[in-house]
Design an enzyme around this catalytic site. Structure first.
Site, PDB file in Angstrom:
ATOM      1  N   HIS A 371     -37.607  21.582 -99.115  1.00 45.33           N
ATOM      2  CA  HIS A 371     -37.158  20.198 -99.329  1.00 45.33           C
ATOM      3  C   HIS A 371     -36.951  19.432 -98.035  1.00 45.33           C
ATOM      4  O   HIS A 371     -36.422  18.324 -98.074  1.00 45.33           O
ATOM      5  CB  HIS A 371     -35.842  20.171-100.107  1.00 45.33           C
ATOM      6  N   LYS A 562     -27.489   6.394-100.817  1.00 40.71           N
ATOM      7  CA  LYS A 562     -27.984   7.742-100.523  1.00 40.71           C
ATOM      8  C   LYS A 562     -27.063   8.329 -99.480  1.00 40.71           C
ATOM      9  O   LYS A 562     -26.197   7.629 -98.959  1.00 40.71           O
ATOM     10  CB  LYS A 562     -29.426   7.676 -99.991  1.00 40.71           C
ATOM     11  N   ARG A 563     -27.232   9.641 -99.164  1.00 41.63           N
ATOM     12  CA  ARG A 563     -26.437  10.207 -98.091  1.00 41.63           C
ATOM     13  C   ARG A 563     -26.619   9.383 -96.817  1.00 41.63           C
ATOM     14  O   ARG A 563     -27.690   8.822 -96.575  1.00 41.63           O
ATOM     15  CB  ARG A 563     -26.858  11.666 -97.849  1.00 41.63           C
ATOM     16  N   LYS A 568     -32.367   8.282 -92.403  1.00 44.55           N
ATOM     17  CA  LYS A 568     -32.500   7.363 -93.537  1.00 44.55           C
ATOM     18  C   LYS A 568     -32.315   5.909 -93.103  1.00 44.55           C
ATOM     19  O   LYS A 568     -32.569   4.981 -93.854  1.00 44.55           O
ATOM     20  CB  LYS A 568     -31.503   7.726 -94.635  1.00 44.55           C
ATOM     21  N   THR A 670     -35.707  10.578-104.330  1.00 45.22           N
ATOM     22  CA  THR A 670     -35.751  10.514-105.794  1.00 45.22           C
ATOM     23  C   THR A 670     -35.003   9.272-106.293  1.00 45.22           C
ATOM     24  O   THR A 670     -35.286   8.767-107.359  1.00 45.22           O
ATOM     25  CB  THR A 670     -35.128  11.776-106.417  1.00 45.22           C
ATOM     26  N   LYS A 674     -35.709   6.309-109.411  1.00 47.41           N
ATOM     27  CA  LYS A 674     -34.732   5.788-110.388  1.00 47.41           C
ATOM     28  C   LYS A 674     -34.735   4.263-110.362  1.00 47.41           C
ATOM     29  O   LYS A 674     -34.704   3.609-111.406  1.00 47.41           O
ATOM     30  CB  LYS A 674     -33.333   6.336-110.085  1.00 47.41           C
TER      31      LYS A 674
HETATM   32  C1  26W Z   1     -28.127  24.236 -95.037  1.00 48.84           C
HETATM   33  C2  26W Z   1     -27.805  22.801 -94.997  1.00 48.84           C
HETATM   34  C3  26W Z   1     -28.718  22.024 -95.855  1.00 48.84           C
HETATM   35  C4  26W Z   1     -28.277  21.609 -97.080  1.00 48.84           C
HETATM   36  C5  26W Z   1     -29.122  20.882 -97.894  1.00 48.84           C
HETATM   37  C6  26W Z   1     -29.989  21.735 -95.434  1.00 48.84           C
HETATM   38  C7  26W Z   1     -30.809  21.016 -96.231  1.00 48.84           C
HETATM   39  C8  26W Z   1     -30.395  20.599 -97.463  1.00 48.84           C
HETATM   40  C9  26W Z   1     -31.329  19.869 -98.377  1.00 48.84           C
HETATM   41  C10 26W Z   1     -32.742  20.304 -98.103  1.00 48.84           C
HETATM   42  C11 26W Z   1     -31.166  18.408 -98.289  1.00 48.84           C
HETATM   43  C12 26W Z   1     -31.817  17.673 -99.431  1.00 48.84           C
HETATM   44  O1  26W Z   1     -31.169  17.355-100.406  1.00 48.84           O
HETATM   45  N1  26W Z   1     -33.110  17.351 -99.315  1.00 48.84           N
HETATM   46  C13 26W Z   1     -33.708  16.358-100.191  1.00 48.84           C
HETATM   47  O2  26W Z   1     -34.340  16.974-101.301  1.00 48.84           O
HETATM   48  C14 26W Z   1     -34.779  16.002-102.216  1.00 48.84           C
HETATM   49  C15 26W Z   1     -35.323  16.727-103.423  1.00 48.84           C
HETATM   50  O3  26W Z   1     -36.521  17.358-103.120  1.00 48.84           O
HETATM   51  C16 26W Z   1     -35.801  15.084-101.571  1.00 48.84           C
HETATM   52  O4  26W Z   1     -36.143  14.071-102.485  1.00 48.84           O
HETATM   53  C17 26W Z   1     -35.228  14.456-100.309  1.00 48.84           C
HETATM   54  O5  26W Z   1     -36.243  13.710 -99.636  1.00 48.84           O
HETATM   55  C18 26W Z   1     -34.692  15.529 -99.394  1.00 48.84           C
HETATM   56  O6  26W Z   1     -34.042  14.958 -98.277  1.00 48.84           O
END
Ligand code: 26W
Length: 828
Positions: A371, A562-563, A568, A670, A674
């Protein structure tokens, strides 16, 4: 009398009624007899719980039937392993999918309660950070709706994503004790408890037949207790399971310590075990290497795999020959990738398979979804920590790596650089386990989440792996569930659409294309605008209630939620807001289109720049909203505590969706989908799924700006922000205003880090590089807004083109290419 236990006899209970009266009777039953409420003045919270219990009964009925069917068909199944499931509220979802919305509304009216008020009492289940966690929740909805036998496995965190308060313009984190009043949707399954090992050491021994084995001994164990949440499909009688694990101590007291008189230490051991499922890590896209996090990851992987393996053994004994044919484990990012060595361990150490047999099974059942491309988000765990916490797992990882590198050396002799790049172990001052490499080596499928993202995975991040195993890699562009994000979030639009094109789109979202001709129908456009205006009034009331900001009536609603993260680029949006303000102040008020600019999102508690960005937005909003010159022209607000239930209201009311990440950084996005589904137009870069959104709706119906991913990487090393400031007088004025301290008059210097970040030649996000083209596109959007006929036409065309962003399409593709499951067909 039959001597059979009740559960073995045919169920003597009649099916539960699906009408208002039955629902009302059951709700009263729970209210008065189970919760013991006073007949005259039952608290609203009890009404919520009683209605939830009545709905849960109806879910459980279908749940049992689904489980029986799955057992009878004994086909292939998928297990979705994820550290995050951002479910939001369950009640609306249950009502919609069971078709009980009207019945519930009527049942409550008779109790003089409004369904909307009761539903507001449900706390969001916020067991996720953002996109990745919400995707998992949308996927569960789609799997159930498509009748696919998919079980989710996750952790039942006592505290989900923190609650965000804004004090003095700054984010303050408060714990989210979402289980305070209990959760009426979950069922505890104490009989299915599992034991998870930690610490100890690996020990070799010979069995009675003289075969050599390893075993993990002297471990400290933790119990995993499952809590099941029903996941209903959309009007198809299917109910799947989300199983969440809670950690508890093996014994209430450690008897050894207790007998030695160490009472506090004995109780502490219990607490220590329970820490594992205490809190969700609030980091999104930055890995922080904390031991507790690795414990959570292994806890989930081990408990879930033991659960699946135990079910297999109960039916097939120790014969694992067909195990791989019947199981697929989808890993949601690398977070659960301990599953690879853990399945090896279970098969070898606990069930006596040899390495080759165990590897054959493991590498044919694991599938990994990536992701993110951000280097800081790629998980690495120190070998030292692994050795201490999970010694047997490390041994297996080392063996997987040795065998893998041997295979590579055979194929590419003498290429030590390649071996180093591919190795699961990163060498350096401290050896690290690269979890992404472990996941790629252990899986038969590796996918990205949008076309561009998958291309970049193959060309950059995993280029060497892609070269080695090109067929392993595939794309699965994300999607969102149209039940929650269109039908539920926007009932007005839902009914208008159905009136126009009939109800078929509810089962096949691509039928929304049938709306296209309606874009040229003036009467329809008017009704479309009316529905959206009502949604906007609801949002305006919410924003006013929580921020005190009064939205300008009928102005463009421009939203970025969003975060909060530098990639971003909320800062780019904020700089543009300053530019609009500057235009008003310099006397161009009559050329400025009235807008309400809305921001929302949480910053990771340790992410300084993200937190400072929140403060920046709040200060800008404060200055602008209090300047009389902006009256009727510009309002800016930061809505606190962004979460699933807020997005349900926001997405239905947004005109312009801000998707402005630096190209090549947002894996998919995503939220963008929406907004589009609900008729927003997008202003965005060529990043993630924006590219596919633009293709679907047509380039002329999308406000595109900025550098593309190739241009971004070419510019790296030569980027000079000063040049952009010199070239754009408007940008120079914005920077001057900022540096003059206009937005921090009583807080000297607080925005220096922001000025520094965007003017630095090493700014990885190249904020200023895209300012001018962003500004121009924003003006174009404002011009289109003046032509309401055209705007509403484009709005309808956006919804009409959004069908492919249904997570039903995504899941159908996972199934065709990776899972190969046969859909269940349930008869009512
Ligand atoms: C370990 C710390 C950590 C925690 C969460 C690293 C990375 C993440 C995720 C990968 C962050 C995340 O939510 N990524 C998002 O995933 C969505 C679903 O596929 C995508 O639509 C977003 O672009 C992506 O940033």
């Amino acid at each position: 009398m039959s001597s059979q236990p009740l559960s073995k006899t045919a169920c003597p209970l009649p099916p539960l009624g699906m009408d208002a009266l039955s629902l009302r009777m059951d709700t009263c039953h729970y209210l008065l007899r189970t919760l013991g409420a006073e007949e005259t003045a039952e608290p609203a919270n009890s009404v919520y719980t009683a209605l939830a219990m009545s709905l849960r009964d109806r879910l459980v009925e279908r749940w049992k039937n689904t489980q029986k069917k799955v057992a009878a068909e004994s086909g292939r199944r998928t297990f979705y392993l994820s550290l995050e499931f951002l479910l939001g509220r369950a009640m609306g979802n249950a009502l919609l999918n069971l078709g009980l919305e009207d019945a519930a509304r009527e049942a409550l009216t008779r109790e003089h309660r409004e369904l909307v008020d009761i539903m507001e009492l449900e706390p969001d289940a916020g067991l996720g950070n953002g996109g990745l966690g919400r995707l998992a929740a949308c996927f569960l909805d789609s799997c159930a709706s498509l009748g696919l036998p998919v079980t989710g496995y996750g952790i039942r965190y006592s505290y989900g994503m923190f609650r965000q308060e804004i004090r003095g313009g700054e984010q303050v984190e408060e714990p989210d004790h979402w289980l305070r009043n209990g959760c009426p949707w979950e069922l505890k399954r104490p009989e299915r408890v599992r034991r998870v090992h930690f610490f100890g050491r690996s020990d070799g021994y010979h069995d009675a037949q003289g075969r050599f084995h390893q075993r993990w001994v002297d471990t400290h164990d933790v119990l995993a207790v499952p809590y099941d949440i029903p996941i209903p499909g959309y009007r198809n009688e299917v109910v799947n399971t989300l199983r969440l694990w809670r950690a508890t101590a093996t014994d209430i007291f450690d008897l050894g310590e207790f007998n030695a008189g160490a009472y506090p230490e004995a109780v502490a051991a219990k607490n220590n075990a329970e820490h594992i499922s205490m809190v969700l890590y609030p980091n999104d896209s930055s890995e922080n290497g904390k031991e507790l996090r690795l414990r959570q990851q292994y806890f989930l992987a081990s408990a879930s795999l033991q659960d699946v393996v135990a079910d297999w053994v109960a039916i097939h004994g120790e014969d694992f020959r067909n195990f791989a044919k019947h199981h697929c484990f989808q890993l949601n990012d690398t977070h659960p990738s301990c599953a690879v060595p853990e399945l090896m361990r279970l098969l070898m150490d606990e069930h006596g398979l040899n390495w080759e047999e165990a590897w054959d099974i493991t590498s044919h059942t694991m599938a990994y979804t990536n992701h993110t491309l951000l280097p800081e988000a790629l998980e690495r765990w120190s070998v030292r920590l692994f050795r201490q916490l999970l010694p047997r797992l490390l041994e297996i990882i080392m063996e997987i790596n040795a065998r893998f590198l041997q295979e590579v050396a055979w194929r590419a002799p003498g290429n030590t650089g390649l071996l180093q790049r591919l190795s699961i172990i990163e060498e350096g001052d401290e050896q690290m386990v690269r979890m992404a490499h472990l996941a790629v080596v252990g899986s038969f499928s590796v996918n990205g989440v949008a076309a561009l993202h998958t291309r970049l995975l193959c060309e950059d991040l995993f280029a060497d792996f892609h070269h080695l195993w090109p067929k392993k890699f595939n794309n699965k562009t994300n999607g969102v569930t149209p039940r929650r994000w269109l039908q539920w979030a926007n009932p007005g639009l839902r009914d208008l659409v159905t009136e126009r094109i009939g109800p078929d789109w509810k089962h096949d979202l691509e039928r929304l294309r049938d709306l296209e001709p309606a874009a040229d129908d003036a009467k329809f456009r008017k009704r479309w605008a009316e529905v959206r205006r009502a949604n906007k009034e609801r949002l305006a009331a919410l924003v006013h209630q929580h921020t005190g900001v009064t939205f300008i009536r009928d102005a463009l609603v421009d939203v970025q939620v969003k975060r909060i993260h530098e990639y971003k680029r909320q800062l780019l949006n904020a700089l543009h807001v300053i530019h609009l303000y500057d235009r008003i102040k310099r006397g161009e008020a009559n050329q400025v289109t009235p807008r309400n600019v809305l921001f929302a999102g949480k910053a990771a508690p340790g992410y300084f720049m993200a937190k400072r960005t929140i403060k920046f937005i709040n200060n800008i909003a404060n200055v602008i909203n209090h300047d009389p010159d902006t009256e009727g022209l510009l309002r800016v607000s930061f809505l606190p505590d962004y979460r699933v239930s807020l997005m349900e209201q926001i997405c239905a009311a947004t005109d312009l969706s801000e998707q402005i990440s630096t190209a090549g950084k947002e894996a998919s996005g995503t939220g963008n989908m929406k907004f589009m589904m609900n008729g927003a137009l997008t202003i965005g870069t060529l990043d993630g799924a924006n590219i596919e959104i633009r293709d679907a709706v047509g380039a002329e119906h999308f406000f595109l700006f900025g550098l593309n991913a190739e241009e971004v990487s070419q510019l790296r090393g030569h980027y000079n922000p000063e040049l952009y400031i010199q070239a754009d007088h408007d940008l120079a004025r914005v920077m001057d205003l900022l540096q003059s301290g206009y937005f921090n008059a009583f807080e000297p210097g607080i925005f220096d880090p922001i000025v520094h970040a965007v003017t630095h030649p090493h700014d990885p996000w190249m904020v200023l590089a895209d300012f001018t083209s962003y500004k121009i596109k924003q003006r174009e959007a404002a011009d289109v807004w003046h032509d309401q006929t055209e705007w509403q036409r484009l709005s309808i065309l956006n919804t009409a083109a959004s069908g492919i962003f249904s997570s039903d399409r995504t899941i159908a593709q996972y199934n065709t290419d990776i899972w190969h499951l046969t859909p269940l067909v349930m008869t009512p």
